[in-house]
Design a protein around this motif. Structure first.
Motif, PDB file in Angstrom:
ATOM      1  N   TYR A 177       0.318  -1.219  -0.108  1.00 62.01           N
ATOM      2  CA  TYR A 177      -0.194   0.096   0.075  1.00 62.01           C
ATOM      3  C   TYR A 177       1.132   0.824  -0.043  1.00 62.01           C
ATOM      4  CZ  TYR A 177      -3.573  -3.155   1.074  1.00 62.01           C
ATOM      5  OH  TYR A 177      -4.144  -4.327   1.097  1.00 62.01           O
ATOM      6  N   MET A 178       1.531   1.221   1.000  1.00 62.97           N
ATOM      7  CA  MET A 178       3.006   2.138   0.915  1.00 62.97           C
ATOM      8  C   MET A 178       3.471   2.318  -0.384  1.00 62.97           C
ATOM      9  SD  MET A 178       6.444   2.913   2.054  1.00 62.97           S
ATOM     10  CE  MET A 178       7.061   1.593   0.853  1.00 62.97           C
ATOM     11  N   MET A 179       3.876   1.669  -1.756  1.00 60.84           N
ATOM     12  CA  MET A 179       4.381   1.705  -3.357  1.00 60.84           C
ATOM     13  C   MET A 179       2.806   2.040  -4.000  1.00 60.84           C
ATOM     14  SD  MET A 179       6.255  -1.801  -3.449  1.00 60.84           S
ATOM     15  CE  MET A 179       7.186  -0.968  -5.447  1.00 60.84           C
ATOM     16  N   ARG A 436       4.417   3.774   9.848  1.00 59.29           N
ATOM     17  CA  ARG A 436       4.489   2.395   9.572  1.00 59.29           C
ATOM     18  C   ARG A 436       6.013   2.133   8.140  1.00 59.29           C
ATOM     19  NH1 ARG A 436       1.587  -3.192   9.753  1.00 59.29           N
ATOM     20  NH2 ARG A 436       1.559  -2.152  12.310  1.00 59.29           N
ATOM     21  N   PRO A 437       7.526   2.239   9.168  1.00 60.54           N
ATOM     22  CA  PRO A 437       8.517   2.052   7.716  1.00 60.54           C
ATOM     23  C   PRO A 437       9.080   0.682   8.034  1.00 60.54           C
ATOM     24  CG  PRO A 437       9.352   4.161   9.634  1.00 60.54           C
ATOM     25  CD  PRO A 437       8.273   2.547   9.747  1.00 60.54           C
ATOM     26  N   PHE A 438       9.229   0.493   6.967  1.00 60.22           N
ATOM     27  CA  PHE A 438      10.019  -1.230   6.771  1.00 60.22           C
ATOM     28  C   PHE A 438      10.727  -1.902   6.748  1.00 60.22           C
ATOM     29  CE2 PHE A 438       5.339  -0.383   5.282  1.00 60.22           C
ATOM     30  CZ  PHE A 438       5.089  -1.296   5.664  1.00 60.22           C
ATOM     31  N   ILE A 439      11.923  -2.176   7.010  1.00 60.21           N
ATOM     32  CA  ILE A 439      13.537  -2.025   7.785  1.00 60.21           C
ATOM     33  C   ILE A 439      13.629  -3.763   7.187  1.00 60.21           C
ATOM     34  CG2 ILE A 439      15.471  -2.080   8.866  1.00 60.21           C
ATOM     35  CD1 ILE A 439      12.395  -0.708  10.555  1.00 60.21           C
ATOM     36  N   LEU A 440      14.377  -4.080   6.239  1.00 59.57           N
ATOM     37  CA  LEU A 440      14.762  -5.253   5.803  1.00 59.57           C
ATOM     38  C   LEU A 440      16.758  -5.464   6.313  1.00 59.57           C
ATOM     39  CD1 LEU A 440      14.052  -4.854   1.885  1.00 59.57           C
ATOM     40  CD2 LEU A 440      12.997  -5.794   3.944  1.00 59.57           C
ATOM     41  N   GLN A 441      16.818  -6.558   7.056  1.00 58.69           N
ATOM     42  CA  GLN A 441      18.287  -7.319   7.766  1.00 58.69           C
ATOM     43  C   GLN A 441      18.519  -8.274   6.699  1.00 58.69           C
ATOM     44  OE1 GLN A 441      18.674  -6.696  11.999  1.00 58.69           O
ATOM     45  NE2 GLN A 441      21.014  -7.447  11.603  1.00 58.69           N
ATOM     46  N   GLY A 442      19.308  -7.862   6.280  1.00 55.35           N
ATOM     47  CA  GLY A 442      20.415  -9.156   5.660  1.00 55.35           C
ATOM     48  C   GLY A 442      21.953  -9.169   6.093  1.00 55.35           C
ATOM     49  N   ASP A 443      22.549  -9.525   4.458  1.00 48.72           N
ATOM     50  CA  ASP A 443      24.141  -8.934   5.010  1.00 48.72           C
ATOM     51  C   ASP A 443      24.324  -7.180   5.058  1.00 48.72           C
ATOM     52  OD1 ASP A 443      25.204 -11.199   4.192  1.00 48.72           O
ATOM     53  OD2 ASP A 443      24.686 -10.989   2.230  1.00 48.72           O
ATOM     54  N   ASP A 444      22.917  -6.769   5.301  1.00 44.75           N
ATOM     55  CA  ASP A 444      23.642  -4.995   5.413  1.00 44.75           C
ATOM     56  C   ASP A 444      21.606  -4.965   5.408  1.00 44.75           C
ATOM     57  OD1 ASP A 444      22.047  -5.339   2.538  1.00 44.75           O
ATOM     58  OD2 ASP A 444      23.734  -3.696   1.887  1.00 44.75           O
ATOM     59  N   MET A 445      21.436  -3.088   5.863  1.00 44.68           N
ATOM     60  CA  MET A 445      20.090  -2.954   6.608  1.00 44.68           C
ATOM     61  C   MET A 445      19.456  -1.799   5.435  1.00 44.68           C
ATOM     62  SD  MET A 445      19.471  -2.562  10.127  1.00 44.68           S
ATOM     63  CE  MET A 445      19.664  -2.996  11.065  1.00 44.68           C
ATOM     64  N   TYR A 446      18.361  -1.786   5.115  1.00 42.07           N
ATOM     65  CA  TYR A 446      17.381  -1.222   4.063  1.00 42.07           C
ATOM     66  C   TYR A 446      16.572  -0.779   5.163  1.00 42.07           C
ATOM     67  CZ  TYR A 446      14.434   0.993   0.924  1.00 42.07           C
ATOM     68  OH  TYR A 446      13.800   1.890  -0.331  1.00 42.07           O
ATOM     69  N   VAL A 447      16.483   0.928   5.057  1.00 40.30           N
ATOM     70  CA  VAL A 447      15.503   1.346   6.041  1.00 40.30           C
ATOM     71  C   VAL A 447      14.555   2.022   4.572  1.00 40.30           C
ATOM     72  CG1 VAL A 447      14.108   3.094   7.256  1.00 40.30           C
ATOM     73  CG2 VAL A 447      16.255   1.403   7.976  1.00 40.30           C
ATOM     74  N   PRO A 449      12.625   4.896   2.835  1.00 40.32           N
ATOM     75  CA  PRO A 449      12.418   6.693   2.961  1.00 40.32           C
ATOM     76  C   PRO A 449      11.063   6.568   3.427  1.00 40.32           C
ATOM     77  CG  PRO A 449      13.834   5.867   1.118  1.00 40.32           C
ATOM     78  CD  PRO A 449      13.014   4.933   1.303  1.00 40.32           C
ATOM     79  N   GLY A 450      10.356   6.813   4.800  1.00 43.09           N
ATOM     80  CA  GLY A 450       8.876   7.054   4.675  1.00 43.09           C
ATOM     81  C   GLY A 450       8.562   5.870   5.070  1.00 43.09           C
ATOM     82  N   GLY A 451       6.715   5.536   4.955  1.00 46.64           N
ATOM     83  CA  GLY A 451       6.899   4.162   5.006  1.00 46.64           C
ATOM     84  C   GLY A 451       5.551   4.509   4.790  1.00 46.64           C
ATOM     85  N   LEU A 452       4.383   3.698   5.020  1.00 43.24           N
ATOM     86  CA  LEU A 452       2.594   3.453   5.121  1.00 43.24           C
ATOM     87  C   LEU A 452       2.342   4.762   6.282  1.00 43.24           C
ATOM     88  CD1 LEU A 452       0.696   2.815   3.596  1.00 43.24           C
ATOM     89  CD2 LEU A 452       0.557   0.681   5.801  1.00 43.24           C
ATOM     90  N   THR A 453       1.743   5.948   6.166  1.00 43.61           N
ATOM     91  CA  THR A 453       1.319   7.394   6.801  1.00 43.61           C
ATOM     92  C   THR A 453      -0.318   5.966   6.326  1.00 43.61           C
ATOM     93  OG1 THR A 453       2.907   8.712   6.492  1.00 43.61           O
ATOM     94  CG2 THR A 453       0.574   9.408   6.430  1.00 43.61           C
ATOM     95  N   ARG A 454      -0.516   5.925   7.551  1.00 44.90           N
ATOM     96  CA  ARG A 454      -1.892   5.723   8.182  1.00 44.90           C
ATOM     97  C   ARG A 454      -2.061   7.254   8.773  1.00 44.90           C
ATOM     98  NH1 ARG A 454      -1.127   0.037  11.530  1.00 44.90           N
ATOM     99  NH2 ARG A 454       0.140   1.274  12.563  1.00 44.90           N
ATOM    100  N   SER A 472      -5.046   6.109   4.607  1.00 45.83           N
ATOM    101  CA  SER A 472      -3.934   6.034   4.107  1.00 45.83           C
ATOM    102  C   SER A 472      -3.260   7.351   3.858  1.00 45.83           C
ATOM    103  CB  SER A 472      -2.750   4.937   3.170  1.00 45.83           C
ATOM    104  OG  SER A 472      -3.536   4.917   1.994  1.00 45.83           O
ATOM    105  N   LYS A 473      -1.938   7.488   3.429  1.00 46.04           N
ATOM    106  CA  LYS A 473      -0.881   8.569   2.674  1.00 46.04           C
ATOM    107  C   LYS A 473      -0.327   7.853   1.889  1.00 46.04           C
ATOM    108  CE  LYS A 473      -3.200  12.271   4.385  1.00 46.04           C
ATOM    109  NZ  LYS A 473      -3.109  14.008   3.938  1.00 46.04           N
ATOM    110  N   ASP A 474       0.345   8.837   0.940  1.00 42.43           N
ATOM    111  CA  ASP A 474       1.571   8.926   0.820  1.00 42.43           C
ATOM    112  C   ASP A 474       2.188  10.082   0.971  1.00 42.43           C
ATOM    113  OD1 ASP A 474       3.670   8.326  -0.818  1.00 42.43           O
ATOM    114  OD2 ASP A 474       3.467   9.823  -2.702  1.00 42.43           O
TER     115      ASP A 474
END
Length: 486
Positions: A177-179, A436-447, A449-454, A472-474
């Motif tokens: 929904y963020m996308m 709600r930002p989304f954080i991916l963690q594996g070999d490195d980390m990605y956050v 930019p922003g996230g899902l505004t409810r 929701s909003k962009d």
């Protein structure tokens, strides 16, 4: 007639785009100048166009109501939320710090349990944890990471300060929904993207696939990655299919997979069995493997835990990661950051009273009319008490629940959530939001930019969950040093 921002101003809460004197905040000036060029009717028309696009695109979510599954169009507001890049950089650093500490905690809990031995975390809380999985003790997943995908809920208080409200580490949802919100906003306000530097979010599926692929037990450029869904009746099925499609991965149900005699996972295809390397699972632990967890589960795959524990398939998020997805455990995260990382938390928690402690429980019971009370493991806004707006009967009922099972409840002050301009009944009014930002963690980390505004679409409401009437909003992270590319 354009929007009268002087009349809009909100004295009681921190508004992210308009200050208490009705002046436009600096990061939002370009957006507001553009909105000022539109009449109220033109803004209404663009909202109607967005609502029609949502119907055409089939962007839906499911509400479980009175035993029925009701598909509804995704509620979206056209006025984006804007956060300046300097503020976001600090949030980004705080989220990275937090997820790193949470993964170290989970690994410790299923390993040496030093955090308990050193007196940082009480053993009694682990013994009564709904999401601790003894079956995972001693397992060491690839890269030492258990929660590969985290969705942390953030709020801003009356001073505009970001705080963490909770962490979602089991099967966090909402990124699709963020996308889609970004796609919709480009359709509605395409002109703004030509002159405004907005950090992109469209590369999330690529980042997600790369993180998942790194979990593969076989060294391949393109391992077989699948998204495991409970099926079309799940409330997040739209997201499951969305992410599978955008990653180029297969969308499968449990019946599509089988564990072979070699303890590897295979996907049934018309060309015969095909080995699966990584599973992005979107079903809860207890339904994953009927040989280990619920015997009556038809959603999972018999033998899957065996295949995972032997390192023959990658699983994200790892079974057992939910031990940290607990609102009582949440209260200890600042302590985990200090213990595991030797750092002070960058992002604060909301003050939290733990009802298993006598003095904190007494405080909650004495101040039920002032606090928000939440059960430890519910989600979606269910099972909570908003004390200031609750009836005396409801508060008394909750007092009984707390006394009966104090481990299962926390109390928090009702934070005066920030607001943003929102189109409501054809008018622009302030509405409360979280993020709600989304954080991916594996070999490195990605956050992200922003996230899902409810956004709480009802006037005065602080309940933002879509299942409870929210929308929701962009979310724009505005950075003058780069242009949007997604």
């Amino acid at each position: 007639m354009a929007v009268d921002w002087q009349a809009y101003r909100n004295q009681d809460f921190y508004d992210e785009l308009v200050d208490s004197r009705g002046r436009i905040r600096a990061p939002a000036r370009e957006l507001m100048t553009y909105l000022d060029s539109l009449s109220t009717e033109e803004i209404r028309e663009r909202q109607r166009a967005a609502d029609l696009a949502i119907l055409e695109m089939g962007i839906t979510f499911t509400v479980y109501s009175e035993g029925e599954n009701i598909d509804r169009s995704w509620p979206y507001d056209i006025i984006p939320r804007i956060i300046d890049a300097a503020t976001w950089n600090e949030v980004d650093a705080g989220l990275r710090q937090r997820v790193k500490a949470l993964n170290l905690f989970i690994a410790d809990i299923y390993g040496e349990q030093a955090v308990i031995g050193d007196g940082v975390f009480p053993r009694a809380l682990l013994d009564n944890s709904a999401n601790f999985r003894p079956e995972c003790v001693g397992i060491k997943p690839p890269q030492g990471v258990w929660a590969h995908i985290c969705g942390s809920d953030l709020i801003r208080d009356h001073q505009g300060r970001f705080m963490v409200l909770e962490d979602n580490l089991r099967v966090p949802s909402g990124v699709s929904y963020m996308m889609e919100n970004r796609v919709l906003t480009k359709r509605v306000f395409g002109e703004l993207f030509e002159n405004t530097s907005i950090q992109p979010v469209g590369n999330y599926p690529t980042r997600l696939f790369d993180m998942l692929a790194a979990l593969s037990p076989r060294p391949m450029d393109y391992p077989e990655v699948v998204v495991l869904t409970p099926g079309i009746y799940n409330s997040a099925y739209f997201e499951h299919s969305f992410l599978a499609q955008h990653m180029g991965a297969e969308l499968v149900e449990g019946k599509d997979l089988v564990v072979g005699g070699d303890d590897c996972v295979y996907m049934r295809t018309i060309d015969g069995p095909r080995r699966v390397d990584v599973i992005y699972r979107r079903i809860d632990d207890l339904f994953l493997d009927p040989e280990v967890f619920r015997k009556d589960s038809v959603l999972g795959v018999p033998g899957l835990m065996r295949a995972w524990s032997k390192g023959n398939v990658g699983l994200a998020n790892a079974p057992g990661a939910g031990v940290a997805d607990d609102k009582v455990v949440y209260a200890f995260v600042p302590d985990f950051i200090r213990y595991y990382l030797g750092e002070e938390p960058i992002l604060p928690n909301v003050p939290t009273y733990r009802c298993y402690l006598d003095d904190e429980r007494d405080y909650v019971l004495e101040h039920l009319d002032e606090l928000v009370v939440k059960p430890a493991n519910e989600s979606g806004g269910y099972g909570m008490l908003i004390g200031p707006s609750a009836t005396k009967k409801d508060r008394n009922a909750f007092a009984r629940l707390i006394r009966k099972d104090p481990r299962n409840y926390i109390g928090q002050p009702l934070v005066r959530l920030s607001t943003v301009p929102t189109v409501t009944d054809g008018q622009v009014e302030p509405r409360h939001v979280d993020l709600r930002p989304f954080i991916l963690q594996g070999d490195d980390m990605y956050v992200t930019p922003g996230g899902l505004t409810r956004v709480a679409l009802r006037r005065g409401s602080t309940v933002v969950n879509s299942s409870q009437g929210g929308g929701s909003k962009d979310t724009w992270i505005v950075d003058d040093s780069r242009k949007d590319t997604s």
